[in-house]
Design a protein around this motif. Structure first.
Motif, mmCIF file in Angstrom:
data_model
loop_
_atom_site.group_PDB
_atom_site.id
_atom_site.type_symbol
_atom_site.label_atom_id
_atom_site.label_comp_id
_atom_site.label_asym_id
_atom_site.label_seq_id
_atom_site.Cartn_x
_atom_site.Cartn_y
_atom_site.Cartn_z
ATOM 1 N N ARG A 136 0.805 -1.209 0.000
ATOM 2 C CA ARG A 136 0.000 0.000 0.000
ATOM 3 C C ARG A 136 0.841 1.263 0.000
ATOM 4 O O ARG A 136 0.308 2.376 -0.109
ATOM 5 C CB ARG A 136 -0.930 -0.007 1.217
ATOM 6 C CG ARG A 136 -1.951 -1.133 1.195
ATOM 7 C CD ARG A 136 -2.571 -1.369 2.545
ATOM 8 N NE ARG A 136 -1.586 -1.812 3.534
ATOM 9 C CZ ARG A 136 -1.883 -2.233 4.753
ATOM 10 N NH1 ARG A 136 -3.155 -2.267 5.133
ATOM 11 N NH2 ARG A 136 -0.938 -2.626 5.582
ATOM 12 N N ALA A 137 2.164 1.108 0.116
ATOM 13 C CA ALA A 137 3.080 2.256 0.095
ATOM 14 C C ALA A 137 4.358 1.818 -0.616
ATOM 15 O O ALA A 137 5.425 1.696 -0.005
ATOM 16 C CB ALA A 137 3.375 2.739 1.518
ATOM 17 N N ARG A 142 8.430 6.503 -9.794
ATOM 18 C CA ARG A 142 7.380 6.463 -10.813
ATOM 19 C C ARG A 142 7.937 5.862 -12.101
ATOM 20 O O ARG A 142 9.107 6.035 -12.430
ATOM 21 C CB ARG A 142 6.842 7.873 -11.093
ATOM 22 C CG ARG A 142 6.071 8.491 -9.938
ATOM 23 C CD ARG A 142 5.476 9.827 -10.345
ATOM 24 N NE ARG A 142 4.501 9.664 -11.425
ATOM 25 C CZ ARG A 142 3.212 9.401 -11.230
ATOM 26 N NH1 ARG A 142 2.739 9.271 -9.997
ATOM 27 N NH2 ARG A 142 2.397 9.270 -12.257
ATOM 28 N N ARG A 160 -11.880 -0.745 1.035
ATOM 29 C CA ARG A 160 -11.540 0.678 1.068
ATOM 30 C C ARG A 160 -10.063 0.934 0.767
ATOM 31 O O ARG A 160 -9.669 2.077 0.509
ATOM 32 C CB ARG A 160 -11.889 1.265 2.437
ATOM 33 C CG ARG A 160 -11.076 0.704 3.589
ATOM 34 C CD ARG A 160 -11.377 1.453 4.892
ATOM 35 N NE ARG A 160 -10.617 0.974 6.029
ATOM 36 C CZ ARG A 160 -11.002 0.012 6.850
ATOM 37 N NH1 ARG A 160 -12.186 -0.566 6.658
ATOM 38 N NH2 ARG A 160 -10.236 -0.362 7.860
ATOM 39 N N GLU A 161 -9.232 -0.123 0.794
ATOM 40 C CA GLU A 161 -7.809 0.035 0.515
ATOM 41 C C GLU A 161 -7.472 -0.124 -0.963
ATOM 42 O O GLU A 161 -6.368 0.216 -1.386
ATOM 43 C CB GLU A 161 -7.006 -0.984 1.328
ATOM 44 C CG GLU A 161 -7.099 -0.781 2.825
ATOM 45 C CD GLU A 161 -6.398 -1.876 3.608
ATOM 46 O OE1 GLU A 161 -5.688 -1.544 4.574
ATOM 47 O OE2 GLU A 161 -6.563 -3.070 3.256
ATOM 48 N N PRO A 163 -8.487 1.501 -3.757
ATOM 49 C CA PRO A 163 -8.113 2.685 -4.538
ATOM 50 C C PRO A 163 -6.654 3.086 -4.344
ATOM 51 O O PRO A 163 -5.952 3.388 -5.327
ATOM 52 C CB PRO A 163 -9.075 3.759 -4.017
ATOM 53 C CG PRO A 163 -10.277 2.989 -3.567
ATOM 54 C CD PRO A 163 -9.727 1.724 -2.973
ATOM 55 N N GLY A 164 -6.182 3.088 -3.106
ATOM 56 C CA GLY A 164 -4.792 3.445 -2.863
ATOM 57 C C GLY A 164 -3.818 2.417 -3.406
ATOM 58 O O GLY A 164 -2.758 2.767 -3.946
ATOM 59 N N LEU A 165 -4.176 1.135 -3.272
ATOM 60 C CA LEU A 165 -3.323 0.065 -3.795
ATOM 61 C C LEU A 165 -3.180 0.192 -5.304
ATOM 62 O O LEU A 165 -2.060 0.153 -5.843
ATOM 63 C CB LEU A 165 -3.926 -1.288 -3.431
ATOM 64 C CG LEU A 165 -3.211 -2.523 -3.980
ATOM 65 C CD1 LEU A 165 -1.877 -2.727 -3.289
ATOM 66 C CD2 LEU A 165 -4.094 -3.759 -3.829
ATOM 67 N N ALA A 167 -3.760 2.810 -7.187
ATOM 68 C CA ALA A 167 -3.089 4.057 -7.559
ATOM 69 C C ALA A 167 -1.577 3.904 -7.454
ATOM 70 O O ALA A 167 -0.825 4.430 -8.291
ATOM 71 C CB ALA A 167 -3.576 5.199 -6.669
ATOM 72 N N GLY A 168 -1.106 3.180 -6.430
ATOM 73 C CA GLY A 168 0.325 2.953 -6.289
ATOM 74 C C GLY A 168 0.893 2.112 -7.410
ATOM 75 O O GLY A 168 2.000 2.376 -7.915
ATOM 76 N N GLU A 230 -12.807 -0.184 -9.712
ATOM 77 C CA GLU A 230 -11.727 0.525 -9.023
ATOM 78 C C GLU A 230 -10.488 0.656 -9.906
ATOM 79 O O GLU A 230 -9.776 1.664 -9.839
ATOM 80 C CB GLU A 230 -11.382 -0.187 -7.718
ATOM 81 C CG GLU A 230 -12.486 -0.135 -6.668
ATOM 82 C CD GLU A 230 -12.848 1.282 -6.244
ATOM 83 O OE1 GLU A 230 -12.052 2.210 -6.453
ATOM 84 O OE2 GLU A 230 -13.950 1.468 -5.695
ATOM 85 N N ALA A 234 -8.791 4.181 -11.151
ATOM 86 C CA ALA A 234 -7.367 4.480 -10.956
ATOM 87 C C ALA A 234 -6.680 4.857 -12.260
ATOM 88 O O ALA A 234 -5.504 5.237 -12.242
ATOM 89 C CB ALA A 234 -6.669 3.270 -10.330
#
Length: 277
Positions: A136-137, A142, A160-161, A163-165, A167-168, A230, A234
């Motif tokens: 997740r981080a 890039r 809920r996680e 979208p961030g996953l 996006a990364g 999702e 993204a």
């Protein structure tokens, strides 16, 4: 419990009462002898789809575990393969299993191939790296990869996680790069498999309501429609391919799909995803 080499019931209970990270540290030495490991047939099928797709240079196995997916990427990526996981125990097993000698050392000696994977010519074997990090981080620059894969890890992420996953992953991919993973069709309602997975998820939700730290692992939370939505939010273009070697269900839908989510090439306009299954 699953085989003479696998974990005992007591060891599984200790794992289930630990955090996700600690649980996998404990399970790592015996993980490959459990049904939790992605079958080789699925790894080969996804790798074959990717080889038919296009040449890839730099690949990332997201939540690589004991390295099975990293091994599959040996015949797909030409320049480098990286495995990332947040369990030190799983990474330790992966290094030994895949072979630390495959990583190109500083003195420039030739790489060694991945055991059990399609073997590229030694002079062209991709570099291998292992990174301990939370998916997740992601700690990568890039546009670092043109291929990201993941096998069997998405049950560890809450809806809920996602979208961030995603996006990364999108940020780590180069324009035109691909995020690929298999997705098994859910069991039919009221079938034995349906009740088994439902029961497992209920037990885990009760466990997490009563015990800390939580152990996030839900089999029924990663649904095709939600995942596709999702991924598109993204910024991915989503293609679904039936893996025909696993057959089809009575309604004609595939038992297993390969999800190929692409970051649009530079200058391309996002468009609706495609379904080839």
């Amino acid at each position: 419990m699953f085989s003479p080499e696998g974990p005992t019931l007591r060891e599984l209970a200790v794992q289930a009462l630990s955090s996700v990270e600690r649980g996998y540290d404990l399970l790592a030495p015996k993980f490959d002898h459990t049904p939790f490991r992605t079958p080789d047939s699925v790894l080969r099928a996804v790798a074959a789809e990717l080889r038919r797709d296009r040449p890839y240079e730099d690949g990332l196995d997201l939540c690589c575990g004991t390295g099975a997916g990293v091994g599959a990427l040996a015949g797909v990526c030409r320049r480098s393969v990286t495995g990332v996981d947040f369990s030190a125990g799983m990474l330790d097993v992966a290094r030994r299993r895949v072979g630390g000698a495959w990583q190109r050392p500083a003195d420039g000696r030739r790489d060694a191939p991945v055991p059990g994977a399609p073997t590229p010519r030694a002079a062209r074997a991709p570099r291998l790296a292992w990174v301990r990090a939370d998916a997740r981080a992601l700690p990568f620059d890039r546009d670092a990869f043109d291929l990201v894969v993941s096998f069997g890890a998405f049950g560890h992420f809450l809806p809920r996680e996602l979208p961030g996953l995603f996006a990364g992953v999108h940020a780590a991919l180069r324009p035109g790069g691909c995020f690929a993973f298999p997705l098994v069709a859910p069991p039919r309602p009221l079938s034995a498999a349906y009740w088994m997975l439902l029961g497992f998820d209920v037990v885990m939700r009760v466990r997490n309501a009563l015990w800390r730290p939580p152990f996030v692992m839900y089999y029924r939370a990663f649904r095709l429609a939600d995942v596709t939505r999702e991924l598109e939010r993204a910024g991915f273009l989503v293609e679904l391919r039936a893996l025909e070697e696993f057959g089809r269900r009575r309604d004609g839908s595939p038992r297993v799909r390969a999800v190929l989510a692409r970051r649009p090439a530079a200058g391309a306009q996002p468009a609706a995803g495609t379904v080839n299954s």
